[in-house]
Design an enzyme around this catalytic site. Structure first.
Site, PDB file in Angstrom:
ATOM      1  N   CYS A 290       0.833  -1.197   0.000  1.00 54.40           N
ATOM      2  CA  CYS A 290       0.000   0.000   0.000  1.00 54.40           C
ATOM      3  C   CYS A 290       0.870   1.249   0.000  1.00 54.40           C
ATOM      4  O   CYS A 290       0.635   2.194  -0.771  1.00 54.40           O
ATOM      5  CB  CYS A 290      -0.918  -0.005   1.220  1.00 54.40           C
ATOM      6  SG  CYS A 290      -2.096   1.360   1.258  1.00 54.40           S
ATOM      7  N   CYS A 291       1.900   1.281   0.850  1.00 55.20           N
ATOM      8  CA  CYS A 291       2.800   2.437   0.894  1.00 55.20           C
ATOM      9  C   CYS A 291       3.520   2.617  -0.434  1.00 55.20           C
ATOM     10  O   CYS A 291       3.741   3.751  -0.880  1.00 55.20           O
ATOM     11  CB  CYS A 291       3.821   2.268   2.012  1.00 55.20           C
ATOM     12  SG  CYS A 291       3.178   2.554   3.673  1.00 55.20           S
TER      13      CYS A 291
ATOM     14  N   CYS B 264       7.736   3.765   5.776  1.00 56.97           N
ATOM     15  CA  CYS B 264       6.790   3.635   4.664  1.00 56.97           C
ATOM     16  C   CYS B 264       7.452   3.121   3.394  1.00 56.97           C
ATOM     17  O   CYS B 264       6.775   2.710   2.454  1.00 56.97           O
ATOM     18  CB  CYS B 264       6.118   4.976   4.377  1.00 56.97           C
ATOM     19  SG  CYS B 264       7.263   6.247   3.800  1.00 56.97           S
TER      20      CYS B 264
ATOM     21  N   CYS C 260      -1.063   8.026   7.422  1.00 58.71           N
ATOM     22  CA  CYS C 260      -2.397   7.739   6.900  1.00 58.71           C
ATOM     23  C   CYS C 260      -3.331   7.331   8.045  1.00 58.71           C
ATOM     24  O   CYS C 260      -2.908   6.684   9.013  1.00 58.71           O
ATOM     25  CB  CYS C 260      -2.330   6.622   5.863  1.00 58.71           C
ATOM     26  SG  CYS C 260      -1.408   7.079   4.381  1.00 58.71           S
TER      27      CYS C 260
ATOM     28  N   CYS D  44      -3.558   3.602   9.373  1.00 60.35           N
ATOM     29  CA  CYS D  44      -2.338   3.009   9.911  1.00 60.35           C
ATOM     30  C   CYS D  44      -1.676   3.872  10.988  1.00 60.35           C
ATOM     31  O   CYS D  44      -0.493   3.700  11.293  1.00 60.35           O
ATOM     32  CB  CYS D  44      -1.348   2.754   8.772  1.00 60.35           C
ATOM     33  SG  CYS D  44      -1.949   1.594   7.529  1.00 60.35           S
TER      34      CYS D  44
END
Length: 250
Positions: free
Chosen positions: A131-132, A238, A212, A215
């Site tokens: 995702c990062c 990240c 985010c 998280c």
């Protein structure tokens, strides 16, 4: 066209900066405080070649104020992952306006990549690294393409994985500068007070490191400032930065 592009991809391009350059700068600015160091670099050899990257997090105002005090036209890059707290977006606009920043550049994830690799928007819940990479690393790489150097807000005290953080390092051939590497929380707080800088609205609620929304959690007493990031995952960065709990090779 495709064939030519593949040939061009194989041509070695000399990096703008090397490990030797980073070592020389580390020695040159040893003992020089961050504001004076930035004042010399931003109007000197890095003028027009550097951007400041900011998360507009809990401590971002300090570094942004230093940069703006030297040159309000230095580009400031913000990656909007589309998973940000609404408070962060509002703080970004308020702080940028107050500091008079003239070149705020907002980069977002590639919608085609999101459709292919995170159509549900839930990749953070089972693959935070992936995702990062989609939402932060890839957009930042695009954002930095015109620049030879960039400024990061990392600080050594934030986590055990950042204790050996140098002020100058090399990242993908670019010079990465960490002006606040040796600053502690007390020095940051004093700078906030001296310059009457606004705090991120979530900091008072216990969010000491703000990324985010899915998280990021509140930090408990005695924990590292970044303990609330990716809680319950074996993850500390990240992907934009590598852990630095080792001696830098410079």
């Amino acid at each position: 066209m495709g064939s030519a592009a593949r040939v061009l991809d194989t041509i070695d391009v000399a990096p703008a900066f090397t490990l030797a350059d980073a070592a020389a700068l580390e020695a040159r600015f040893a003992g020089v405080d961050a504001p004076a160091m930035l004042a010399e670099l931003l109007v000197g050899e890095l003028a027009g070649r550097i951007a400041s990257v900011s998360s507009y997090g809990a401590e971002s105002a300090v570094l942004l104020h230093m940069v703006a005090s030297v040159d309000k036209d230095v580009p400031v890059i913000f990656t909007n992952t589309q998973k940000m707290f609404g408070e962060t977006l509002a703080y970004r606009d308020e702080l940028s306006e107050r500091l008079g920043l003239t070149d705020l550049r907002v980069f977002r994830p590639d919608p085609r990549l999101l459709a292919e690799k995170d159509a549900s928007g839930l990749r953070w819940s089972y693959d935070p690294d992936g995702c990062c990479d989609l939402r932060k690393v890839e957009p930042l790489r695009r954002a930095l393409s015109p620049f030879d150097a960039w400024i990061s807000g990392r600080k050594g005290f934030q986590a055990g994985t950042r204790t050996a953080l140098p002020r100058f390092e090399i990242d993908e051939g670019r010079l990465k500068i960490n002006p606040l590497a040796d600053w502690n929380k007390a020095k940051l707080d004093a700078y906030f007070a001296e310059h009457q800088l606004p705090r991120h609205p979530l900091e008072a609620q216990g969010y000491l490191s703000i990324g985010c929304a899915p998280c990021t959690s509140k930090v408990k007493p005695g924990e590292d400032a970044r303990a609330g990031r990716w809680r319950n995952f074996d993850k500390v960065e990240c992907g934009i930065h590598a852990p630095t709990n080792f001696d830098p090779i410079i």
